[in-house]
Design an enzyme around this catalytic site. Structure first.
Site, mmCIF file in Angstrom:
data_model
loop_
_atom_site.group_PDB
_atom_site.id
_atom_site.type_symbol
_atom_site.label_atom_id
_atom_site.label_comp_id
_atom_site.label_asym_id
_atom_site.label_seq_id
_atom_site.Cartn_x
_atom_site.Cartn_y
_atom_site.Cartn_z
ATOM 1 N N TYR A 129 -3.567 -6.069 1.948
ATOM 2 C CA TYR A 129 -2.225 -6.330 2.247
ATOM 3 C C TYR A 129 -2.034 -8.121 2.183
ATOM 4 O O TYR A 129 -1.227 -8.715 2.188
ATOM 5 C CB TYR A 129 -1.774 -6.015 3.504
ATOM 6 C CG TYR A 129 -1.598 -4.741 3.442
ATOM 7 C CD1 TYR A 129 -0.609 -3.869 2.866
ATOM 8 C CD2 TYR A 129 -2.571 -3.554 3.627
ATOM 9 C CE1 TYR A 129 -0.428 -2.419 2.944
ATOM 10 C CE2 TYR A 129 -2.512 -2.307 3.720
ATOM 11 C CZ TYR A 129 -1.493 -1.754 3.295
ATOM 12 O OH TYR A 129 -1.421 -0.343 3.205
ATOM 13 N N ASP B 26 0.159 5.788 -2.715
ATOM 14 C CA ASP B 26 -0.036 4.569 -1.807
ATOM 15 C C ASP B 26 -0.418 3.358 -2.264
ATOM 16 O O ASP B 26 0.135 3.181 -3.326
ATOM 17 C CB ASP B 26 -0.484 5.110 -0.293
ATOM 18 C CG ASP B 26 -0.368 4.073 0.692
ATOM 19 O OD1 ASP B 26 0.850 3.846 1.313
ATOM 20 O OD2 ASP B 26 -1.432 3.415 0.946
ATOM 21 N N HIS C 118 4.680 11.249 3.796
ATOM 22 C CA HIS C 118 4.055 10.411 2.999
ATOM 23 C C HIS C 118 2.745 10.667 2.369
ATOM 24 O O HIS C 118 2.284 10.489 1.151
ATOM 25 C CB HIS C 118 3.846 9.005 3.753
ATOM 26 C CG HIS C 118 3.108 7.671 3.019
ATOM 27 N ND1 HIS C 118 3.877 7.252 1.808
ATOM 28 C CD2 HIS C 118 1.968 7.488 3.271
ATOM 29 C CE1 HIS C 118 2.926 6.372 1.397
ATOM 30 N NE2 HIS C 118 2.006 6.296 2.184
#
Length: 318
Positions: free
Chosen positions: A231, A101, A294
């Site tokens: 982010y 990730d 995931h």
């Protein structure tokens, strides 16, 4: 060294917490969102027992590592600098680097910026894409997927934190780590992504309530802002990575992804990783698709551990 040990080291101007076990060639394990070193608990012992020195840091902004206040302190330059400082502290010129990730994105850029420090890399869940010269990544994601997209919401300082605060920490962790949906994480208009995500009534067999509580307790101590700042630096990353436009990944790579990962089919990721563009960007590439979602290193921990080990075995100790 039969047990995992913990310490904090100074690197790149911050204190970073690491968990480590074993002796031998160095293997770094880089976690994703919203995780900590603990996501690699299965791989740490497995690889240590097979003759490797395994080190799993809490990334900056997570767990027991420092969390600088400014989102501008969370660029790939910063994360890579943290890893280089860690290698220097450990006295190692090179390491095997495994990322998942966010950790995979960092591992890709470590291999891009400093390939001489990476013996080989194994990345899970997030593929490498060349920089788009025409559109900043953060802005592009908002235009493509809209305001309901989880990354769109994460980019606005304070927004996700306020939404997360409507739930206890364990519920927030469950909403993310137990995701099984395969379409994009996009909330309906006017809804926050954390409200849109469901909370499973039953736990899957690969994780326990006690294990989930480890994450919840740590994020209750640290908060989510440091983790979310990754982010908020996406567009700054776009500006900083311009010199590497069109560059190839020049280290051997194994890429693993779950066939039920978020957006794997709907976003064309399957076609991309099976196609020529991905392989041209990474000339020495092996791709493995697993029957999972995931958080593969936990859901399919034995299979992932064995896939990592089989790849490491191709590079005998000098």
């Amino acid at each position: 060294m039969n047990e995992v040990s913990h310490r904090r080291i100074k690197t790149n101007g911050i204190w970073v917490h690491i968990a480590e076990q074993g002796r031998g060639p160095l293997v770094l394990l880089l976690h994703g969102f919203p995780e900590i070193w603990y996501s690699w608990r299965h791989q740490i012992s497995f690889l240590a027992n097979h003759g490797y020195h395994v080190v799993a840091p809490d990334l900056r902004g997570y767990g027991d590592s420092d969390s600088p206040l400014s989102p501008s302190s969370y660029t790939f330059m910063h994360y890579v600098g943290d890893i280089i400082g860690l290698l220097d502290h450990l006295g190692e010129q090179q390491a095997f680097v495994v990322g998942h990730d966010v950790g995979a994105a960092i591992a890709w850029h470590l291999s891009l910026f400093r390939p001489e420090r990476v013996k080989a890399s194994i990345n899970l869940g997030v593929a490498y894409f060349d920089r788009n010269p025409n559109a900043k990544l953060g802005e592009s994601l908002i235009r493509t997927f809209g305001d309901g997209f989880y990354i769109s919401q994460f980019q606005e300082p304070g927004r996700a934190e306020r939404a997360f605060a409507r739930y206890d920490y364990l519920t927030v962790i469950k909403k993310f780590l137990l995701i099984t949906q395969t379409d994009n994480l996009i909330a309906p208009p006017g809804m926050e992504i954390i409200d849109y995500l469901g909370t499973p009534s039953r736990l899957p067999p690969w994780i326990t309530e006690e294990e989930l509580q480890v994450y919840a307790d740590k994020f209750q101590e640290s908060g989510f802002t440091g983790a979310l700042n990754y982010y908020r630096a996406l567009d700054l990353n776009w500006e900083l990575t311009a010199p590497w436009q069109g560059s190839k990944i020049r280290v051997p790579v194994k890429f693993m992804v779950g066939e039920n990962d978020i957006g794997f089919d709907i976003n064309g990721i399957r076609q991309y990783i099976e196609g020529n563009i991905f392989r041209n960007l990474i000339p020495d590439l092996e791709v493995v698709m697993l029957d999972g979602h995931h958080y593969l290193q936990q859901e399919k921990h034995q299979q992932v551990s064995e896939e990592i080990l089989s790849f490491l075995a191709k590079f005998p100790a000098e």
